[in-house]
Scaffold this active site. Structure first.
Site, PDB file in Angstrom:
ATOM      1  N   GLU A  64      39.299 -77.336  82.041  1.00  0.00           N
ATOM      2  CA  GLU A  64      38.305 -76.291  82.241  1.00  0.00           C
ATOM      3  C   GLU A  64      38.024 -76.082  83.721  1.00  0.00           C
ATOM      4  O   GLU A  64      37.880 -74.940  84.183  1.00  0.00           O
ATOM      5  CB  GLU A  64      37.016 -76.634  81.493  1.00  0.00           C
ATOM      6  N   CYS A 151      25.427 -68.708  79.210  1.00  0.00           N
ATOM      7  CA  CYS A 151      24.343 -69.665  78.943  1.00  0.00           C
ATOM      8  C   CYS A 151      23.570 -70.061  80.208  1.00  0.00           C
ATOM      9  O   CYS A 151      22.355 -70.207  80.169  1.00  0.00           O
ATOM     10  CB  CYS A 151      24.909 -70.914  78.276  1.00  0.00           C
ATOM     11  N   ASP A 182      29.397 -78.853  80.646  1.00  0.00           N
ATOM     12  CA  ASP A 182      28.654 -78.181  81.714  1.00  0.00           C
ATOM     13  C   ASP A 182      28.165 -79.172  82.766  1.00  0.00           C
ATOM     14  O   ASP A 182      28.176 -78.877  83.967  1.00  0.00           O
ATOM     15  CB  ASP A 182      27.459 -77.417  81.142  1.00  0.00           C
TER      16      ASP A 182
END
Length: 230
Positions: A64, A151, A182
């Site tokens: 990611e 978000c 995150d």
């Protein structure tokens, strides 16, 4: 208190909500347990969390991060094997939530560079914010058939007593996957900024409007608690 110990306490709070059946039913009819306006302070030097049955997926975090740093707003081909991203993208593979694009790209006004320059010029500044979300998200989240309402809202950074303080404002966070991934991202950004500013290491403060666990993950919460009680 270590990050692992702190997050274990969070798990115990979620577990109590499950046992007490304090459920919130989401838009799909699925049960969740949820904390509104949840706050926690964590150590940015330890991005990986280990709770026994649930650990940060290092392989995914690296994947990611590579995608975020590419600033590519399309999930193909880099994230084509990740179900959540192929579920939320539009028919052409486009999304909103490439966090690297949000803070590093000129199209979004170089949020990271603004913060770094602001704190270099004025270490006492209260303006050093990286704005992830935007008013147009109310239209952009479902543009062309996507389902991606970002978000993270913003990150505000301060230097106080010679240390970097990094405050995250997040409107929504799934604990089991969203938080673990995150947090690793924010630790990356924190440590990059701290080194470039050459200041001391402070804390990451999280403020989450809706911190939740989905019903399909209740067993993971139970497994974590049992692991540490055995």
């Amino acid at each position: 208190m270590s990050n692992d110990d702190y997050i274990l306490d969070v798990v115990k709070e979620f577990n109590l909500q499950i046992k007490n059946k304090n459920f919130v039913i989401d838009k799909t009819g699925v049960k969740t347990v949820e904390f509104i306006n949840y706050n926690m302070s964590l150590d940015p030097e330890f991005p990986l969390i280990d709770l026994g049955p649930k650990k940060t997926n290092e392989k995914y975090v690296k994947k990611e991060l590579q995608w975020y740093l590419s600033q590519d707003l399309n999930v193909y081909p880099q994230m084509s094997d990740v179900k959540i991203w192929t579920q939320v993208c539009d028919k052409d593979g486009n999304i909103n939530s490439n966090y690297g694009w949000c803070i590093f790209n000129e199209q979004n006004y170089n949020q990271y560079d603004f913060v770094k320059n602001e704190l270099q010029l004025n270490p006492c500044s209260r303006r050093a914010c990286m704005i992830y979300n935007r008013p147009s998200m109310t239209k952009d989240y479902n543009k062309n058939g996507r389902s991606d309402y970002m978000c993270t809202m913003y990150v505000s950074c301060f230097i106080r007593n010679g240390k970097l303080i990094y405050n995250i404002k997040q409107r929504s966070c799934d604990f089991i996957y969203g938080f673990f991934n995150d947090f690793a991202w924010h630790c990356y950004v924190y440590n990059k900024l701290q080194k470039e500013l050459n200041c001391g290491i402070g804390v990451i403060n999280y403020n989450i409007d809706s911190f939740h666990v989905y019903e399909r993950h209740f067993d993971i919460i139970d497994n974590i608690v049992n692991h540490f009680n055995s």
